[in-house]
Design a protein around this motif. Structure first.
Motif, PDB file in Angstrom:
ATOM      1  N   VAL A   1       0.874  -1.011  -0.024  1.00 24.52           N
ATOM      2  CA  VAL A   1      -0.048  -0.011  -0.020  1.00 24.52           C
ATOM      3  C   VAL A   1       1.070   1.180  -0.109  1.00 24.52           C
ATOM      4  CG1 VAL A   1      -1.680   1.410   1.518  1.00 24.52           C
ATOM      5  CG2 VAL A   1      -2.004  -1.104   0.943  1.00 24.52           C
ATOM      6  N   ASP A   2       1.973   1.276   0.719  1.00 24.30           N
ATOM      7  CA  ASP A   2       2.777   2.328   0.801  1.00 24.30           C
ATOM      8  C   ASP A   2       3.757   2.819  -0.325  1.00 24.30           C
ATOM      9  OD1 ASP A   2       2.042   2.841   3.281  1.00 24.30           O
ATOM     10  OD2 ASP A   2       3.794   2.068   4.300  1.00 24.30           O
ATOM     11  N   THR A   3       3.984   1.390  -1.087  1.00 27.87           N
ATOM     12  CA  THR A   3       4.802   1.683  -2.359  1.00 27.87           C
ATOM     13  C   THR A   3       4.136   1.612  -3.532  1.00 27.87           C
ATOM     14  OG1 THR A   3       5.312  -0.666  -2.280  1.00 27.87           O
ATOM     15  CG2 THR A   3       6.917   0.641  -1.143  1.00 27.87           C
ATOM     16  N   ASP A   4       3.030   1.115  -3.953  1.00 27.26           N
ATOM     17  CA  ASP A   4       2.269   1.248  -4.892  1.00 27.26           C
ATOM     18  C   ASP A   4       0.912   2.209  -5.033  1.00 27.26           C
ATOM     19  OD1 ASP A   4       1.065   0.592  -7.352  1.00 27.26           O
ATOM     20  OD2 ASP A   4       1.200  -1.680  -7.420  1.00 27.26           O
ATOM     21  N   ARG A   5       1.042   3.088  -5.323  1.00 28.16           N
ATOM     22  CA  ARG A   5      -0.101   4.351  -5.239  1.00 28.16           C
ATOM     23  C   ARG A   5      -0.972   4.008  -6.261  1.00 28.16           C
ATOM     24  NH1 ARG A   5      -0.597   5.533  -0.656  1.00 28.16           N
ATOM     25  NH2 ARG A   5       0.266   7.662  -0.033  1.00 28.16           N
ATOM     26  N   GLY A   6      -0.833   3.116  -7.332  1.00 25.56           N
ATOM     27  CA  GLY A   6      -1.566   2.715  -8.530  1.00 25.56           C
ATOM     28  C   GLY A   6      -2.171   1.580  -8.332  1.00 25.56           C
ATOM     29  N   LEU A   7      -2.457   1.148  -7.159  1.00 24.59           N
ATOM     30  CA  LEU A   7      -3.186  -0.246  -7.148  1.00 24.59           C
ATOM     31  C   LEU A   7      -4.738  -0.145  -7.482  1.00 24.59           C
ATOM     32  CD1 LEU A   7      -1.834  -1.472  -3.450  1.00 24.59           C
ATOM     33  CD2 LEU A   7      -1.826  -2.640  -5.616  1.00 24.59           C
ATOM     34  N   PRO A   8      -5.213  -0.959  -8.229  1.00 26.41           N
ATOM     35  CA  PRO A   8      -6.438  -0.767  -8.511  1.00 26.41           C
ATOM     36  C   PRO A   8      -7.519  -1.122  -7.562  1.00 26.41           C
ATOM     37  CG  PRO A   8      -5.617  -2.600  -9.840  1.00 26.41           C
ATOM     38  CD  PRO A   8      -4.374  -2.005  -8.818  1.00 26.41           C
ATOM     39  N   GLU A   9      -8.726  -0.533  -7.635  1.00 21.53           N
ATOM     40  CA  GLU A   9      -9.845  -0.843  -6.645  1.00 21.53           C
ATOM     41  C   GLU A   9      -9.870  -2.432  -6.384  1.00 21.53           C
ATOM     42  OE1 GLU A   9     -14.460  -0.411  -6.732  1.00 21.53           O
ATOM     43  OE2 GLU A   9     -13.341   1.239  -7.637  1.00 21.53           O
ATOM     44  N   PRO A  10     -10.027  -3.327  -7.159  1.00 15.78           N
ATOM     45  CA  PRO A  10      -9.996  -4.648  -6.860  1.00 15.78           C
ATOM     46  C   PRO A  10      -9.190  -5.252  -5.987  1.00 15.78           C
ATOM     47  CG  PRO A  10     -10.742  -4.522  -9.198  1.00 15.78           C
ATOM     48  CD  PRO A  10      -9.971  -2.986  -8.625  1.00 15.78           C
ATOM     49  N   ASP A  11      -7.718  -4.804  -6.322  1.00 10.81           N
ATOM     50  CA  ASP A  11      -6.635  -5.214  -5.405  1.00 10.81           C
ATOM     51  C   ASP A  11      -6.949  -4.561  -3.854  1.00 10.81           C
ATOM     52  OD1 ASP A  11      -5.784  -6.386  -7.645  1.00 10.81           O
ATOM     53  OD2 ASP A  11      -3.946  -5.343  -7.760  1.00 10.81           O
ATOM     54  N   LEU A  12      -7.145  -3.422  -3.961  1.00  9.54           N
ATOM     55  CA  LEU A  12      -7.328  -2.707  -2.449  1.00  9.54           C
ATOM     56  C   LEU A  12      -8.426  -3.449  -1.724  1.00  9.54           C
ATOM     57  CD1 LEU A  12      -7.200   1.184  -3.839  1.00  9.54           C
ATOM     58  CD2 LEU A  12      -5.275  -0.091  -2.346  1.00  9.54           C
ATOM     59  N   GLU A  13      -9.588  -3.826  -2.687  1.00  8.37           N
ATOM     60  CA  GLU A  13     -10.709  -4.225  -1.829  1.00  8.37           C
ATOM     61  C   GLU A  13     -10.168  -5.826  -1.297  1.00  8.37           C
ATOM     62  OE1 GLU A  13     -13.530  -4.416  -4.873  1.00  8.37           O
ATOM     63  OE2 GLU A  13     -14.501  -2.685  -4.179  1.00  8.37           O
ATOM     64  N   HIS A  14      -9.398  -6.468  -2.077  1.00  8.05           N
ATOM     65  CA  HIS A  14      -8.921  -7.826  -1.635  1.00  8.05           C
ATOM     66  C   HIS A  14      -8.060  -7.721  -0.576  1.00  8.05           C
ATOM     67  CE1 HIS A  14      -7.558 -11.830  -1.856  1.00  8.05           C
ATOM     68  NE2 HIS A  14      -6.014 -11.375  -1.584  1.00  8.05           N
ATOM     69  N   LEU A  15      -7.081  -6.615  -0.416  1.00  9.25           N
ATOM     70  CA  LEU A  15      -6.181  -6.707   0.607  1.00  9.25           C
ATOM     71  C   LEU A  15      -6.998  -6.107   1.773  1.00  9.25           C
ATOM     72  CD1 LEU A  15      -3.376  -4.570  -1.064  1.00  9.25           C
ATOM     73  CD2 LEU A  15      -3.164  -6.776  -0.600  1.00  9.25           C
ATOM     74  N   PHE A  16      -7.988  -5.348   1.517  1.00 13.46           N
ATOM     75  CA  PHE A  16      -8.919  -4.998   2.945  1.00 13.46           C
ATOM     76  C   PHE A  16      -9.365  -6.468   3.405  1.00 13.46           C
ATOM     77  CE2 PHE A  16     -12.299  -2.840   4.997  1.00 13.46           C
ATOM     78  CZ  PHE A  16     -11.670  -1.956   5.908  1.00 13.46           C
ATOM     79  N   ARG A  17      -9.807  -7.064   2.516  1.00 14.44           N
ATOM     80  CA  ARG A  17     -10.547  -8.536   2.998  1.00 14.44           C
ATOM     81  C   ARG A  17      -9.284  -9.314   3.566  1.00 14.44           C
ATOM     82  NH1 ARG A  17     -12.693  -8.992  -1.979  1.00 14.44           N
ATOM     83  NH2 ARG A  17     -11.644 -10.690  -2.298  1.00 14.44           N
ATOM     84  N   VAL A  18      -8.228  -9.436   3.388  1.00 14.93           N
ATOM     85  CA  VAL A  18      -7.317 -10.042   3.956  1.00 14.93           C
ATOM     86  C   VAL A  18      -6.965  -9.478   5.237  1.00 14.93           C
ATOM     87  CG1 VAL A  18      -4.430 -10.367   3.850  1.00 14.93           C
ATOM     88  CG2 VAL A  18      -5.920 -10.493   1.733  1.00 14.93           C
ATOM     89  N   VAL A  19      -6.565  -8.244   5.563  1.00 13.13           N
ATOM     90  CA  VAL A  19      -6.437  -7.856   6.800  1.00 13.13           C
ATOM     91  C   VAL A  19      -7.548  -7.868   7.807  1.00 13.13           C
ATOM     92  CG1 VAL A  19      -4.457  -6.209   6.351  1.00 13.13           C
ATOM     93  CG2 VAL A  19      -6.854  -5.383   6.465  1.00 13.13           C
ATOM     94  N   LEU A  20      -8.805  -7.894   7.319  1.00 13.28           N
ATOM     95  CA  LEU A  20     -10.114  -8.304   8.017  1.00 13.28           C
ATOM     96  C   LEU A  20     -10.350  -9.496   8.706  1.00 13.28           C
ATOM     97  CD1 LEU A  20     -12.887  -6.138   6.137  1.00 13.28           C
ATOM     98  CD2 LEU A  20     -11.396  -5.682   8.484  1.00 13.28           C
ATOM     99  N   ALA A  21      -9.680 -10.578   7.755  1.00 14.49           N
ATOM    100  CA  ALA A  21      -9.510 -11.919   8.110  1.00 14.49           C
ATOM    101  C   ALA A  21      -9.142 -12.229   9.492  1.00 14.49           C
ATOM    102  CB  ALA A  21      -8.620 -12.998   7.261  1.00 14.49           C
TER     103      ALA A  21
END
Length: 142
Positions: A71-91
């Motif tokens: 998240v800190d290094t890739d400012r261009g992460l697309p929305e689906p990737d951000l949503e997936h990463l959010f689900r990962v941390v919410l696990a």
């Protein structure tokens, strides 16, 4: 000491989750591994419970660090990737496990980035309202 079959299976799934956390399969491995550890933590063996707690701490630190770095290094992460990463941390949240230092800020940063994506093309006032809501939630104590 030899690990129980549940601990061995959890280790295997969490190892796969760490290397594949950006995929749906990696998220599935994470959820399965955490479910196995949750079962062990309710078991009778205090040694197994201790190992399970250590595994949760280790893998939550590792996976959160990977997400934070991405998240800190890739400012261009697309929305689906951000949503997936959010689900990962919410696990980790869904199981009620202790979270690593910085977990809250990682989730808030992910939410802020998602708001930026979700509100593209909306009025600045709508986006500002969403960011103000996030700020209010962020200010609440854990």
């Amino acid at each position: 000491m030899v690990d129980s079959p549940q601990l061995l299976a959890a280790r295997e799934r969490l190892s796969l989750a760490e290397t594949q956390y950006r995929s749906e399969e990696g998220l599935l491995h994470l959820e399965e591994g955490l479910a196995l550890l949750e079962e062990v933590m309710t078991g009778d063996s205090s040694a197994d419970r201790t190992v399970a707690q250590n595994l949760v701490a280790t893998y939550s630190n590792r996976i959160y660090a990977c997400v934070r770095k991405l998240v800190d290094t890739d400012r261009g992460l697309p929305e689906p990737d951000l949503e997936h990463l959010f689900r990962v941390v919410l696990a980790f949240d869904h199981r009620g496990f202790g979270l690593p230092a910085g977990a809250r800020s990682t989730k808030i940063d992910l939410a802020r980035r998602l708001i930026d994506r979700y509100y593209e093309g909306h009025s600045p006032a709508e986006k500002r309202t969403a960011l103000e809501r996030l700020a209010k939630i962020s200010a609440e104590p854990d």
